[in-house]
Design an enzyme around this catalytic site. Structure first.
Site, PDB file in Angstrom:
ATOM      1  N   ARG A 124       0.815  -1.224   0.000  1.00  0.00           N
ATOM      2  CA  ARG A 124       0.000   0.000   0.000  1.00  0.00           C
ATOM      3  C   ARG A 124       0.850   1.275   0.000  1.00  0.00           C
ATOM      4  O   ARG A 124       0.376   2.334   0.410  1.00  0.00           O
ATOM      5  CB  ARG A 124      -0.986   0.009   1.172  1.00  0.00           C
ATOM      6  CG  ARG A 124      -2.006  -1.127   1.099  1.00  0.00           C
ATOM      7  CD  ARG A 124      -3.180  -0.882   2.018  1.00  0.00           C
ATOM      8  NE  ARG A 124      -4.171  -1.917   1.843  1.00  0.00           N
ATOM      9  CZ  ARG A 124      -4.245  -3.015   2.597  1.00  0.00           C
ATOM     10  NH1 ARG A 124      -3.378  -3.207   3.559  1.00  0.00           N
ATOM     11  NH2 ARG A 124      -5.185  -3.913   2.356  1.00  0.00           N
ATOM     12  N   LYS A 146       3.435  11.126 -11.517  1.00  0.00           N
ATOM     13  CA  LYS A 146       2.543  10.302 -12.337  1.00  0.00           C
ATOM     14  C   LYS A 146       3.212   8.955 -12.590  1.00  0.00           C
ATOM     15  O   LYS A 146       4.340   8.897 -13.084  1.00  0.00           O
ATOM     16  CB  LYS A 146       2.255  10.980 -13.671  1.00  0.00           C
ATOM     17  CG  LYS A 146       1.217  12.079 -13.619  1.00  0.00           C
ATOM     18  CD  LYS A 146       0.901  12.540 -15.035  1.00  0.00           C
ATOM     19  CE  LYS A 146      -0.166  13.599 -15.061  1.00  0.00           C
ATOM     20  NZ  LYS A 146      -0.448  14.031 -16.450  1.00  0.00           N
ATOM     21  N   GLU A 188       9.769  17.677 -25.359  1.00  0.00           N
ATOM     22  CA  GLU A 188       9.154  18.051 -24.083  1.00  0.00           C
ATOM     23  C   GLU A 188       9.756  19.344 -23.532  1.00  0.00           C
ATOM     24  O   GLU A 188       9.090  20.084 -22.817  1.00  0.00           O
ATOM     25  CB  GLU A 188       9.303  16.910 -23.066  1.00  0.00           C
ATOM     26  CG  GLU A 188       8.485  15.668 -23.391  1.00  0.00           C
ATOM     27  CD  GLU A 188       7.005  15.796 -23.067  1.00  0.00           C
ATOM     28  OE1 GLU A 188       6.581  16.859 -22.541  1.00  0.00           O
ATOM     29  OE2 GLU A 188       6.249  14.844 -23.337  1.00  0.00           O
ATOM     30  N   LYS A 230       7.869  22.601 -14.389  1.00  0.00           N
ATOM     31  CA  LYS A 230       7.033  21.472 -13.988  1.00  0.00           C
ATOM     32  C   LYS A 230       6.874  21.426 -12.471  1.00  0.00           C
ATOM     33  O   LYS A 230       5.780  21.166 -11.964  1.00  0.00           O
ATOM     34  CB  LYS A 230       7.622  20.160 -14.512  1.00  0.00           C
ATOM     35  CG  LYS A 230       6.707  18.972 -14.227  1.00  0.00           C
ATOM     36  CD  LYS A 230       6.847  17.844 -15.184  1.00  0.00           C
ATOM     37  CE  LYS A 230       5.735  16.825 -14.967  1.00  0.00           C
ATOM     38  NZ  LYS A 230       5.882  15.620 -15.793  1.00  0.00           N
ATOM     39  N   GLU A 240      -3.734  17.359 -11.239  1.00  0.00           N
ATOM     40  CA  GLU A 240      -4.190  17.729 -12.579  1.00  0.00           C
ATOM     41  C   GLU A 240      -5.651  18.167 -12.614  1.00  0.00           C
ATOM     42  O   GLU A 240      -6.403  17.825 -13.523  1.00  0.00           O
ATOM     43  CB  GLU A 240      -3.968  16.544 -13.544  1.00  0.00           C
ATOM     44  CG  GLU A 240      -3.761  16.966 -14.980  1.00  0.00           C
ATOM     45  CD  GLU A 240      -3.306  15.831 -15.863  1.00  0.00           C
ATOM     46  OE1 GLU A 240      -2.353  16.038 -16.608  1.00  0.00           O
ATOM     47  OE2 GLU A 240      -3.894  14.736 -15.810  1.00  0.00           O
ATOM     48  N   ARG A 244      -2.155  22.043 -14.154  1.00  0.00           N
ATOM     49  CA  ARG A 244      -1.258  20.973 -14.594  1.00  0.00           C
ATOM     50  C   ARG A 244      -1.669  20.411 -15.949  1.00  0.00           C
ATOM     51  O   ARG A 244      -0.847  19.832 -16.664  1.00  0.00           O
ATOM     52  CB  ARG A 244      -1.195  19.862 -13.535  1.00  0.00           C
ATOM     53  CG  ARG A 244      -0.160  18.791 -13.858  1.00  0.00           C
ATOM     54  CD  ARG A 244       0.124  17.840 -12.717  1.00  0.00           C
ATOM     55  NE  ARG A 244       1.114  16.846 -13.122  1.00  0.00           N
ATOM     56  CZ  ARG A 244       1.667  15.963 -12.307  1.00  0.00           C
ATOM     57  NH1 ARG A 244       1.359  15.936 -11.031  1.00  0.00           N
ATOM     58  NH2 ARG A 244       2.550  15.085 -12.768  1.00  0.00           N
ATOM     59  N   ASN A 248      -0.097  18.933 -20.827  1.00  0.00           N
ATOM     60  CA  ASN A 248      -0.540  17.983 -21.855  1.00  0.00           C
ATOM     61  C   ASN A 248      -0.568  18.605 -23.252  1.00  0.00           C
ATOM     62  O   ASN A 248      -1.119  18.006 -24.186  1.00  0.00           O
ATOM     63  CB  ASN A 248      -1.937  17.445 -21.518  1.00  0.00           C
ATOM     64  CG  ASN A 248      -1.921  16.543 -20.298  1.00  0.00           C
ATOM     65  OD1 ASN A 248      -1.025  15.716 -20.143  1.00  0.00           O
ATOM     66  ND2 ASN A 248      -2.890  16.719 -19.420  1.00  0.00           N
ATOM     67  N   HIS A 251      -0.439  16.418 -26.318  1.00  0.00           N
ATOM     68  CA  HIS A 251      -0.614  15.025 -25.902  1.00  0.00           C
ATOM     69  C   HIS A 251      -1.939  14.403 -26.338  1.00  0.00           C
ATOM     70  O   HIS A 251      -2.010  13.183 -26.506  1.00  0.00           O
ATOM     71  CB  HIS A 251      -0.447  14.897 -24.392  1.00  0.00           C
ATOM     72  CG  HIS A 251       0.978  14.990 -23.932  1.00  0.00           C
ATOM     73  ND1 HIS A 251       1.774  16.090 -24.180  1.00  0.00           N
ATOM     74  CD2 HIS A 251       1.757  14.107 -23.262  1.00  0.00           C
ATOM     75  CE1 HIS A 251       2.979  15.875 -23.662  1.00  0.00           C
ATOM     76  NE2 HIS A 251       2.997  14.686 -23.112  1.00  0.00           N
ATOM     77  N   HIS A 255      -0.965  11.124 -28.046  1.00  0.00           N
ATOM     78  CA  HIS A 255      -1.330   9.800 -27.538  1.00  0.00           C
ATOM     79  C   HIS A 255      -2.156   9.021 -28.560  1.00  0.00           C
ATOM     80  O   HIS A 255      -2.039   7.791 -28.659  1.00  0.00           O
ATOM     81  CB  HIS A 255      -2.108   9.926 -26.228  1.00  0.00           C
ATOM     82  CG  HIS A 255      -1.238  10.193 -25.032  1.00  0.00           C
ATOM     83  ND1 HIS A 255      -1.742  10.561 -23.807  1.00  0.00           N
ATOM     84  CD2 HIS A 255       0.112  10.132 -24.873  1.00  0.00           C
ATOM     85  CE1 HIS A 255      -0.755  10.728 -22.951  1.00  0.00           C
ATOM     86  NE2 HIS A 255       0.377  10.470 -23.577  1.00  0.00           N
ATOM     87  N   HIS A 269       7.417   8.579 -27.995  1.00  0.00           N
ATOM     88  CA  HIS A 269       6.505   9.512 -27.323  1.00  0.00           C
ATOM     89  C   HIS A 269       6.831  10.961 -27.663  1.00  0.00           C
ATOM     90  O   HIS A 269       5.938  11.749 -28.009  1.00  0.00           O
ATOM     91  CB  HIS A 269       6.569   9.298 -25.806  1.00  0.00           C
ATOM     92  CG  HIS A 269       5.752  10.286 -25.037  1.00  0.00           C
ATOM     93  ND1 HIS A 269       4.375  10.300 -25.071  1.00  0.00           N
ATOM     94  CD2 HIS A 269       6.118  11.322 -24.229  1.00  0.00           C
ATOM     95  CE1 HIS A 269       3.922  11.295 -24.309  1.00  0.00           C
ATOM     96  NE2 HIS A 269       4.962  11.932 -23.793  1.00  0.00           N
TER      97      HIS A 269
END
Length: 381
Positions: A124, A146, A188, A230, A240, A244, A248, A251, A255, A269
């Site tokens: 956990r 993330k 990026e 960032k 997000e 935030r 993206n 993206h 994606h 990517h």
């Protein structure tokens, strides 16, 4: 080797340092030791990074009297799968880990995402450290917490927010990167200028060639600025919910392109994000939010450093605008099936919108795909 610079991701009790500089991997033990609850770490890496950099990390840990074991997953996006994740978790559990055990992610974004997700769920939640070895992971995926794996339904759809305890970005390891991987990371970096810092993008237009040739000062400045942006955004919006989302940029398109390519090496990517950023600016211009000259400038700069800016390099497959839009609907950023885009008012001024008419997206994609096939046809003997 010289010193390093330190940035802080300010998250209260969960704040952590990003340390950037040359030679950090060889001194990793001294940076890691103060964070350990017990003098033992488990390293997760991949088959490529293992051969290049694992021995350096092991020597550094040994010098600091930190016991260690390592686990290598196959290199490539295929390791961000349920099967690879399950095997890694079972391997780590077989070593008798407890809640004081520290994991170390040594590798690029795949390793960081996979190891971070394991750290988020094993017992956990246990601590982990990011030692990113690609430019893309140093400026993007290692910072912000993330973590996750891919699904047949889309990229990064299974995961958790789980912040690292430390990020060590050793710029000297980037010398081992192939040019294509370096360029993927550069996309990026350019993204940071495009979404919120026009002056930084101006600087990149004049210094990208130095950065991509491995100039230490240019690399350090670019990595620091990208991480700085960032860190500031993550501290203000960790999960997000608002600002935030600007990270993206490119993206939603990117994606979808990756999904259509099966998350393969056909399209990295960063390459997908480069194409996606051009499309996002072109969509912004088409909708009247920004000047067409801004979109042209983005395309020109990315093309000048040899990043893909459209479908021209991808014409070996049949592209269908509607299939790409279907991928976008399954993207985790979509809201109730409504597409969400990061658009721009100008270079350095991005915003999010869930009110983009789908037919406008389809029109843009159809035009760009047709242009690419036309251009490819004229170049054929």
């Amino acid at each position: 080797m010289g010193g390093h610079e330190t940035l802080v991701v300010g998250l209260g009790e969960r704040s952590y340092d990003i340390r950037i500089g040359e030679g950090l991997l060889g001194r990793a033990g001294e940076h890691i030791a103060p964070l350990l609850q017990s003098p033992r770490v488990l390293i997760v890496t991949d088959s490529s990074v293992r051969d290049l950099h694992l021995a350096t990390l092991q020597r550094a840990l040994k010098a600091a009297d930190i016991s260690h074991q390592s686990f290598a997953v196959p290199a490539g996006e295929g390791s961000k799968s349920f099967a690879a994740f399950a095997k890694l978790c079972e391997d780590l559990l077989s070593e008798g880990i407890d809640r004081r055990t520290m994991l170390i992610a040594l590798g690029g974004g795949v390793v960081g995402d996979l190891c971070g997700f394991a750290a988020a769920v094993l017992l956990r939640g246990i601590d982990f450290i990011q030692i990113p070895t690609t430019l893309l992971s140093q400026v993007d995926s290692s910072v912000g917490g993330k973590t996750g794996i891919n699904s047949a339904h889309g990229k990064n759809l299974i995961g958790a927010f789980h912040q690292p305890r430390l990020v060590l970005a050793d710029t000297s390891v980037l010398a081992t990167l192939p040019k294509r991987q370096l360029l993927a990371g550069y996309a990026e970096i350019a993204k940071c200028g495009l979404l919120g810092d026009a002056a930084f993008f101006n600087w990149l237009e004049g210094h990208a060639h130095l950065l991509l040739e491995g100039d230490p000062d240019a690399l350090r400045k670019a990595i620091r600025r990208a991480c700085e942006m960032k860190a500031e955004i993550v501290a203000a919006d960790e999960r997000e919910a608002g600002r935030r989302q600007l990270l993206n940029l490119g993206h939603t398109f990117g994606h979808a392109l990756e999904a259509e390519c099966g998350y393969s090496d056909d399209l990295l990517h960063g390459e997908a994000v480069a194409i996606g950023m051009v499309l996002a600016f072109e969509l912004s211009a088409q909708l009247g939010y920004c000047r067409p000259e801004d979109a042209d400038r983005v395309r020109r700069h990315l093309a000048a450093v040899d990043l893909p800016t459209g479908f021209e390099r991808l014409c070996a497959r049949a592209w269908d605008p509607n299939r790409l839009i279907e991928h976008m609907r399954r993207d985790k950023k979509a809201r109730g099936g409504q597409l969400v885009f990061v658009l721009a008012q100008a270079i350095g001024k991005a915003f999010t919108s869930d009110r983009v008419p789908e037919d406008e997206v389809e029109r843009l994609l159809a035009e760009r795909i047709a242009e690419a096939y036309e251009e490819t046809a004229t170049l054929m003997p």
